[in-house]
Scaffold this active site. Sequence first.
Site, PDB file in Angstrom:
ATOM      1  N   TYR A   1       1.047  -1.369  -0.071  1.00  0.00           N
ATOM      2  CA  TYR A   1      -0.063   0.028   0.065  1.00  0.00           C
ATOM      3  C   TYR A   1       1.036   1.219  -0.031  1.00  0.00           C
ATOM      4  O   TYR A   1       1.411   1.357   0.956  1.00  0.00           O
ATOM      5  CB  TYR A   1      -0.869   0.012   1.280  1.00  0.00           C
ATOM      6  CG  TYR A   1      -1.784   1.279   1.322  1.00  0.00           C
ATOM      7  CD1 TYR A   1      -2.019   1.884   0.575  1.00  0.00           C
ATOM      8  CD2 TYR A   1      -2.587   1.362   2.664  1.00  0.00           C
ATOM      9  CE1 TYR A   1      -3.099   2.929   0.501  1.00  0.00           C
ATOM     10  CE2 TYR A   1      -3.496   2.221   2.838  1.00  0.00           C
ATOM     11  CZ  TYR A   1      -3.678   3.198   1.922  1.00  0.00           C
ATOM     12  OH  TYR A   1      -4.444   4.190   1.939  1.00  0.00           O
TER      13      TYR A   1
ATOM     14  N   LYS B   1      -1.970  -1.528  -3.569  1.00  0.00           N
ATOM     15  CA  LYS B   1      -2.709  -0.496  -3.670  1.00  0.00           C
ATOM     16  C   LYS B   1      -2.204   1.068  -3.755  1.00  0.00           C
ATOM     17  O   LYS B   1      -1.218   1.408  -3.103  1.00  0.00           O
ATOM     18  CB  LYS B   1      -3.637  -0.340  -2.340  1.00  0.00           C
ATOM     19  CG  LYS B   1      -4.468   0.836  -2.296  1.00  0.00           C
ATOM     20  CD  LYS B   1      -5.341   0.722  -0.653  1.00  0.00           C
ATOM     21  CE  LYS B   1      -6.257   1.959  -0.866  1.00  0.00           C
ATOM     22  NZ  LYS B   1      -6.821   1.960   0.822  1.00  0.00           N
TER      23      LYS B   1
END
Length: 302
Positions: free
Chosen positions: A140, A169
Amino acid sequence: MIDSELRRRLSGVFTALVTPFRDGAIDVPAFERLIAAQLAAGVAGLVPVGTTGEAATLSEEEADEVISIAVAKAKGRAFVMAGTGSNATSLAVRKAQRARALGADGILVVTPYYNKPSQDGLFAHFSAVADAVDIPIMLYSVPGRTGVEIAPATAARLAQAYPHVVGIKEAGGRTERITELRRALGEDFVIHSGDDGLTLPFLAVGADGVTSVASNLLPREIVALCGAWAKGEAREARRIHEALFEVIGNLFIESNPVPVKAALARGGAIAAEVRAPLAPLRPENLKALEASLSAFETARNL
């Protein structure tokens, strides 16, 4: 190479779940209703204990409870990707191990915040987590919150060293990052948009899905947008994107998850309560959010 079935399960809409509170405690019935609505709408995944879930303010026991509820309610109907990041590597490892033990299908691991490690530091941090668990890991990258971005070369280095590092992400706000990541990581690596307003542009240049805040409130619409794109219905995807544009903008009018909790509270789904240091949505911003929601609802019902 990522297994094709796993790649399919990791594509589409993952909802970054809010954690409902009432009088300072987790509102379990509200959380269960929220999950039920997500499953009914057909989301591919649930992300408990992330930024949207106010993970930074949850105790380990509360985090375990939230993950356990998501796992129990999903029952194989959605992929549970538990947030387990920390700015302390030893704590990130422990959180990852706890999530695995609780039955999470995978984990979402944010870049360490405040420390601002080098790319070698990031590699060592994520490697420690990957050495500790064998379930799928999604990186992320959100430099606006953490102060550091995962370089495409670092993500590729991790994916090569650890086959269960399967995705990222991407929440840096730059569409070109998707191309940079895709060129470094190939076609099999999973890329999610971490910005609701950029979901369609990201899909257009190679992303596989979105980890969405807006889908807490509008899961069917976000699923429909991604589904239209996947079926090659670009005009329909753009229509939904444009219909949601103002609402999504106002869902980030203040720090997430303050606005989305206010929007959910407007419909009675949860209380608007957030934990300090977050504060309730300012009145002028609540007014703007409510106006955009009312306009969207009127247009939807025409």
